[in-house]
Design a protein around this motif. Sequence first.
Motif, short mmCIF file in Angstrom:
data_model
loop_
_atom_site.label_atom_id
_atom_site.label_comp_id
_atom_site.label_asym_id
_atom_site.label_seq_id
_atom_site.Cartn_x
_atom_site.Cartn_y
_atom_site.Cartn_z
N GLU A 168 -43.03 29.82 2.31
CA GLU A 168 -42.58 28.65 1.53
C GLU A 168 -42.42 29.00 0.05
N LYS B 97 -31.22 26.62 10.72
CA LYS B 97 -32.59 26.10 10.77
C LYS B 97 -33.59 27.24 10.55
N LYS C 293 -33.53 28.18 6.98
CA LYS C 293 -34.17 27.14 6.16
C LYS C 293 -35.69 27.25 6.26
N ASP C 294 -36.17 27.50 7.48
CA ASP C 294 -37.61 27.71 7.67
C ASP C 294 -38.09 28.98 6.98
N THR C 295 -37.13 29.84 6.63
CA THR C 295 -37.44 31.08 5.91
C THR C 295 -37.18 30.86 4.42
N SER C 296 -37.01 29.61 4.02
CA SER C 296 -36.79 29.16 2.64
C SER C 296 -35.40 29.49 2.09
N ASP D 204 -31.75 28.06 2.08
CA ASP D 204 -31.01 26.86 2.46
C ASP D 204 -29.50 27.12 2.36
#
Length: 219
Positions: A32, A94, A97-100, A102
Amino acid sequence: MNQFMLFAVIAMLLSLGQGAPPISTRETTSIESFKTHFNDIMALISKEEIQNITYEHLKTDEEFKAAIQYMQSKEWLDLIETIRGKSEWIALKKFLKDTSIDVDVGIKCIERLFENVTLHLEPQIPPPKKSLKLFLIDVEQSLPSMKILNYLQEQVTKGVNFNVLFDRLSSDESRQLVQSVLALPEIKRVLKELADMGVNLLDVLSLMYMHFGWGEMAF
Ligand SMILES: *[C@@H]1O[C@H](CO)[C@@H](O)[C@H](O)[C@H]1NC(C)=O
Ligand SMILES: *[C@@H]1O[C@H](CO)[C@@H](O)[C@H](O)[C@H]1NC(C)=O
């Protein structure tokens, strides 16, 4: 454009990985936290300067105008719309995005750049070649590479471990998601059109395959 930036950053992270801090500090870096780093890097890039480069090319660069005209055509927009609805593309986004990372924010930035653009193209026979090449060269030259590199080095010194990010991006899950997207006929078409316009993302992708240890790119 943002893809270029992304891969340039990944390439820099790779070389920085060699100076990674000792194991004891590694656990402190969470996925994050990279969101902040990406935001910091984006803040170093002058949007206004890129906007100015865009306007300049819209005035003087016939090949750029032809490329933008094509990218405003129904044919191109339909292609992009189809890709947006594909589950493979959504799954990759996705994961990133979960890997920061975007992707949608990047796409929005590009869209905003061309939002209110109206083209004045003189009909020409033969029509001008479509090319983004000169535009991208100007954009790349305007990027504050040294500032970005210095920023990353500073973070490494502070104990941020980019291997955490790298391990996730080069993971098997990541590879499979990328493979599925590359297998889409619409993606193949977009990559081919971009290559015709002087943007060879396939080169960037094979470089990524090599760095990630994914072997030969199946395309
Ligand atoms: C962009 O262009 C405007 C108008 O010509 C100018 O005032 C401004 O300084 C330029 N900005 C950058 C970052 O080059
Ligand atoms: C485009 O035009 C609309 C309506 O005039 C305006 O609200 C918007 O801010 C403009 N976008 C850019 C990027 O200049």
